[in-house]
Design an enzyme around this catalytic site. Structure first.
Site, PDB file in Angstrom:
ATOM      1  N   GLY A   1       0.951  -1.318  -0.052  1.00 20.30           N
ATOM      2  CA  GLY A   1       0.032   0.043   0.014  1.00 20.30           C
ATOM      3  C   GLY A   1       0.746   1.301   0.044  1.00 20.30           C
ATOM      4  N   ASN A   2       0.306   2.334   0.482  1.00 24.50           N
ATOM      5  CA  ASN A   2       0.821   3.485   0.276  1.00 24.50           C
ATOM      6  C   ASN A   2       0.204   4.325   1.453  1.00 24.50           C
ATOM      7  OD1 ASN A   2      -0.869   5.586  -0.679  1.00 24.50           O
ATOM      8  ND2 ASN A   2      -0.668   4.105  -2.656  1.00 24.50           N
TER       9      ASN A   2
END
Ligand code: C5P
Length: 401
Positions: A209-210
């Site tokens: 993810g980020n």
């Protein structure tokens, strides 16, 4: 459309003043900030304490209520504060005073000093309403731009039946809503917004993810909805709640899911706003079960995700507009300009992590905007204020809908 509006509710001396309590509550339920002005006669029907308790603000009814403290109530400030001065119920006496420009009580002084639009919901007995003098006053007010919510017909407090009873609170709130919508600058524009991160599964519990929170995209959706646009928000995995007023909110987890939603809706949109931080790669294979620590591979093969914005750009019609975002860790302009051309954008919004308070998860942002000619740089602001700047900046680029 009522959400976030400042509504000054004027209550005058009619039995329908009790319905103004429900009106205040309904407007607040729809997200308005409500303050109340009452005439002395209105306070005979409903106590100011009821409105004060409901709205959380003192009720204004006289110039001199604070006189013992050396202050006076400023009708000019109140008039300027409001986005709309809504007088409900409006008695025959108040309509006559408004029509003639009289200033014999505090509410009438507010009327003369308000710069916002005025809406009245008359309430009186049928003969008073039908009287030529009342009709003439209403005509005068209408010609002056005052909005009139026509009274309904039915049983009146006098025991008579006919036209004169104040419209129901829900319907008055609908009229307020329609009033703001009719004047909303983005009315008729369909704005499709992607927001938030993507989660690309490695297995049943892990993902790539980020750090995107989705706050900027959600602030943009809120601002566009407030300005009358028909907003579709595609929102990724984030705890940030979608704003009120969107026509549609659809949640996604992965870039593939977002791509399917985004491409299906793009042909119907006037604007595409790609504020989502889409993962560039995903694990080539996602395990359905949790992979135990001992079985975790040393390396995870990756596969590219679809570039949603580039596909929007490639299929863009001449009456569609496209806005991309670039988050960079350096100054970033050259790379943002290159994205602008490569993805066939109309505008790119750059934020760089070099600026304190900009980027992921903060409540503030500092952006520069490029629309093909010069860069426009904005100050560090709340994300809501950045959204307001951006939406105002883009408005001249709208095609007529
Ligand atoms: O190329 P880069 O990922 O930096 O581009 C950022 C812009 O492109 C953002 O507006 C982002 O929402 C969009 N984008 C996208 N699909 C991707 C990658 C980025 O829509 N797969």
């Amino acid at each position: 459309m009522v959400h976030g509006r400042k509504i000054l509710l004027g209550v005058t001396g009619s039995i329908a003043a009790f319905k103004a309590v429900f009106l205040a509550r309904e407007l607040m339920r729809r997200g308005a900030e409500v303050r109340v002005v009452m005439t002395a006669a209105a306070t005979e029907f409903v106590g100011p304490l009821t409105f004060a308790t409901l709205t959380g603000h003192r009720v204004y009814s006289d110039f001199t209520e604070d006189a013992d403290q050396g202050t006076w109530t400023n009708h000019v400030d109140l008039g300027l504060w409001a986005d709309l001065f809504l007088v409900a119920p409006a008695t025959a006496e108040t309509l006559a005073a408004f029509a003639s420009g009289a200033c014999s009580n505090f509410l009438q002084a507010v009327h003369l000093s308000s710069r916002c639009e005025v809406m009245v919901a008359p309430a009186m007995d049928l003969d008073m309403f039908a009287h030529a003098a009342t009709q003439k006053n209403l005509l005068t007010l209408r010609e002056r731009g005052v909005l009139v919510v026509e009274p309904g017909s039915g049983a009146l407090a006098s025991g008579l039946e006919g036209k004169g009873r104040m419209e129901e609170p829900d319907r008055i709130a609908d009229a307020v809503d329609a009033h703001f919508l009719a004047r909303a600058p983005w009315r008729g524009q369909r704005v499709l917004i992607t927001a938030g991160p993507t989660h690309e599964p490695i297995d049943a519990v892990r993902f790539i993810g980020n750090r995107s929170s989705g706050k900027m995209g959600v602030a943009l959706a809120a601002e566009w909805a407030k300005q009358g646009a028909e907003v579709t928000l595609l929102l990724g995995p984030t705890s940030i709640a979608p704003p009120a007023g969107c026509a549609e909110v659809v949640r996604f987890e992965t870039a593939e899911e977002l791509n399917a939603l985004a491409q299906a809706r793009w042909p119907e949109a006037d604007w595409g706003i790609a504020a989502a931080a889409v993962a560039d790669v995903r694990p080539a294979f996602a395990h359905k079960e949790k992979v135990h620590r001992a079985d975790l591979p040393a390396a995870i093969p990756l596969a590219p995700t679809p570039d949603i914005l580039a596909q929007w750009g490639a299929s863009k019609r001449t009456n569609q507009r496209l806005v991309g975002f670039a988050l960079e860790t350096d100054e970033g302009r050259a790379s943002a300009e290159s994205k602008f051309h490569r993805k066939q954008l109309d505008c790119i919004v750059l934020n760089t992590l070099l600026d304190d308070g900009a980027g992921f998860q903060t409540d503030t942002n500092k952006v520069s905007i490029y629309a093909g000619a010069n860069w426009h740089t904005f100050e560090l602001k709340s994300k809501a204020a950045v959204a307001a700047d951006l939406v105002a900046f883009l408005h001249p680029y709208c095609y007529p809908s």
